[in-house]
Design a protein around this motif. Structure first.
Motif, PDB file in Angstrom:
ATOM      1  N   TYR A 209      44.209  39.791  51.303  1.00 30.90           N
ATOM      2  CA  TYR A 209      44.081  40.404  52.488  1.00 30.90           C
ATOM      3  C   TYR A 209      42.716  40.768  52.918  1.00 30.90           C
ATOM      4  O   TYR A 209      42.289  40.611  54.293  1.00 30.90           O
ATOM      5  N   ASP A 210      41.913  41.154  51.816  1.00 27.57           N
ATOM      6  CA  ASP A 210      40.386  41.417  52.511  1.00 27.57           C
ATOM      7  C   ASP A 210      39.533  40.106  52.367  1.00 27.57           C
ATOM      8  O   ASP A 210      38.260  40.030  52.180  1.00 27.57           O
ATOM      9  N   ASN A 211      40.170  38.707  52.466  1.00 31.75           N
ATOM     10  CA  ASN A 211      39.526  37.628  52.456  1.00 31.75           C
ATOM     11  C   ASN A 211      38.690  37.074  51.443  1.00 31.75           C
ATOM     12  O   ASN A 211      37.797  36.413  51.292  1.00 31.75           O
ATOM     13  N   ILE A 212      39.209  37.641  49.894  1.00 31.45           N
ATOM     14  CA  ILE A 212      38.768  37.297  48.989  1.00 31.45           C
ATOM     15  C   ILE A 212      39.556  36.335  48.100  1.00 31.45           C
ATOM     16  O   ILE A 212      40.897  36.262  47.972  1.00 31.45           O
ATOM     17  N   VAL A 213      38.859  35.146  47.549  1.00 30.48           N
ATOM     18  CA  VAL A 213      39.481  34.170  46.989  1.00 30.48           C
ATOM     19  C   VAL A 213      39.654  34.487  45.304  1.00 30.48           C
ATOM     20  O   VAL A 213      38.871  34.778  44.893  1.00 30.48           O
ATOM     21  N   VAL A 214      40.996  34.574  45.217  1.00 28.78           N
ATOM     22  CA  VAL A 214      41.510  35.126  43.851  1.00 28.78           C
ATOM     23  C   VAL A 214      42.058  34.036  42.799  1.00 28.78           C
ATOM     24  O   VAL A 214      42.905  33.288  43.393  1.00 28.78           O
ATOM     25  N   LYS A 215      41.714  34.220  41.834  1.00 29.17           N
ATOM     26  CA  LYS A 215      42.363  32.907  40.498  1.00 29.17           C
ATOM     27  C   LYS A 215      42.679  33.901  39.339  1.00 29.17           C
ATOM     28  O   LYS A 215      41.567  34.490  39.005  1.00 29.17           O
ATOM     29  N   SER A 216      43.761  33.803  39.038  1.00 29.71           N
ATOM     30  CA  SER A 216      44.266  34.567  37.786  1.00 29.71           C
ATOM     31  C   SER A 216      44.680  33.512  36.655  1.00 29.71           C
ATOM     32  O   SER A 216      45.614  32.853  37.012  1.00 29.71           O
ATOM     33  N   GLU A 217      44.575  33.772  35.401  1.00 27.84           N
ATOM     34  CA  GLU A 217      44.954  32.873  34.497  1.00 27.84           C
ATOM     35  C   GLU A 217      45.113  33.532  33.169  1.00 27.84           C
ATOM     36  O   GLU A 217      44.101  34.655  32.721  1.00 27.84           O
ATOM     37  N   LYS A 218      45.989  33.119  32.332  1.00 27.03           N
ATOM     38  CA  LYS A 218      46.000  33.621  30.821  1.00 27.03           C
ATOM     39  C   LYS A 218      45.024  32.876  30.017  1.00 27.03           C
ATOM     40  O   LYS A 218      44.878  31.751  30.340  1.00 27.03           O
ATOM     41  N   LYS A 219      44.555  33.463  28.842  1.00 28.55           N
ATOM     42  CA  LYS A 219      43.613  32.885  28.082  1.00 28.55           C
ATOM     43  C   LYS A 219      44.164  32.972  26.648  1.00 28.55           C
ATOM     44  O   LYS A 219      44.333  34.415  26.226  1.00 28.55           O
ATOM     45  N   SER A 220      44.183  32.094  25.952  1.00 27.14           N
ATOM     46  CA  SER A 220      44.673  32.223  24.332  1.00 27.14           C
ATOM     47  C   SER A 220      43.588  33.016  23.609  1.00 27.14           C
ATOM     48  O   SER A 220      44.013  33.591  22.571  1.00 27.14           O
ATOM     49  N   GLU A 221      42.324  32.715  23.990  1.00 22.31           N
ATOM     50  CA  GLU A 221      41.285  33.632  23.153  1.00 22.31           C
ATOM     51  C   GLU A 221      40.029  33.728  24.121  1.00 22.31           C
ATOM     52  O   GLU A 221      39.476  32.849  24.570  1.00 22.31           O
TER      53      GLU A 221
END
Length: 234
Positions: A209-221
Motif C-alpha cells: 500500500y506504501d508503494n514498496i515492492v515486496v518479495k518474501s521467500e523461505k530459505k533452507s539455510e
C-alpha cells in the motif's frame, strides 16, 4: 551253723555297703551332671544376650545407614538441580550472545526483500515511493515477534541496540550505509514467520500500500557471522 550265720550277716553288711556306695556314686554323678548343665545354660544365656545386643547395634546401624542414604539422595538431587540450572544458564547465555550478535548462527529462515517502486507518477513526490526506516522497522519487528532468533539487513547483523535511519535512497544501519534493495534475513521457523508476514492486512499488504515492492521467500539455510566490536551500536 554259727559260722554260716556269720557268713550270712557279713553278706548282708557287704550288700548294704555296696548299695550305699552305689547310691552315693549316683548322687555324685547326678550332681556333677547338674553342674555341667547349669554352666552350659549360663553360656547359652550369655550368647543370647550378646546376640540381642548385636541385633540392637545392627538395627541402630541400619537406621543410621538409612539416614545417610537419604542425605546422599538429597545431595544428588541438589547436584542434579544445580547441574540442570547451570546447563540452563549456559544455554541462556549462548542464546543471549546469539541475540546480541556475539556468536555466529546458522539455520533455516526467511528472506524479505524491499525495493523502491520503479514507477513514480510525474505529479507525485518520489519520497513516497522509496523504502524508509519505518518500513524496515515494521518488517524486523514482525519477524522478531513471530520467533526470529537473528536478523540481518544486507548482511549487516543487527542487535537490540542497533540504530537504523534513512537518508534519501540510502539506509544506514549501525553506521553502515546500504542502498536499495534491502534484503532482510531472519533465522527461525520459516512457516511461522512467513505466515505472520503475509497474513491478510498484515505488514506485507501495508508495504504494498506504501508503494514498496515486496518479495518474501523461505530459505533452507541462512548464515550470519558474529558482529565485530566496532559494528555494534555504542
Amino acid at each position: 551253723m554259727k559260722f554260716k550265720g556269720k557268713y550270712i550277716l557279713l553278706s548282708m553288711v557287704m550288700l548294704v555297703l555296696g548299695y550305699l556306695i552305689a547310691f552315693s556314686y549316683q548322687l555324685t554323678n547326678e550332681g556333677s551332671k547338674g553342674s555341667i548343665s547349669a554352666e552350659k545354660w549360663n553360656k547359652e544365656y550369655e550368647s543370647r544376650q550378646l546376640l540381642v545386643e548385636q541385633e540392637e547395634k545392627n538395627l541402630e546401624l541400619g537406621e543410621e545407614l538409612h539416614k545417610k542414604q537419604q542425605s546422599v539422595q538429597k545431595l544428588e538431587e541438589n547436584l542434579k538441580k544445580d547441574k540442570q540450572a547451570s546447563s540452563g544458564m549456559v544455554e541462556e547465555i549462548e542464546e543471549l550472545r546469539m541475540y546480541v550478535g556475539e556468536i555466529g548462527v546458522k539455520g533455516e529462515g526467511v528472506q524479505i526483500t524491499l525495493e523502491d517502486s520503479s514507477y513514480v507518477p510525474a505529479d507525485e513526490n518520489a519520497n513516497n515511493y522509496i523504502v524508509h526506516e519505518s518500513h524496515i522497522f515494521k518488517v524486523i519487528n514482525e519477524l522478531l515477534i513471530s520467533g526470529a532468533s537473528a536478523v540481518s539487513i544486507n548482511g549487516q547483523r543487527i542487535s537490540a541496540d542497533s540504530y537504523i535511519y534513512c537518508n534519501g535512497p540510502v539506509v544506514t544501519v549501525d553506521g553502515n550505509q546500504f542502498p536499495a534493495p534491502f534484503v532482510i534475513s531472519a533465522i527461525g521457523d520459516p512457516d511461522t514467520m512467513l505466515a505472520a508476514f503475509t497474513i491478510s492486512g498484515g505488514i506485507s499488504d501495508q508495504l504494498v500500500y506504501d508503494n514498496i515492492v515486496v518479495k518474501s521467500e523461505k530459505k533452507s539455510e541462512i548464515t550470519m557471522k558474529p558482529m565485530l566490536q566496532g559494528e555494534r551500536a555504542s
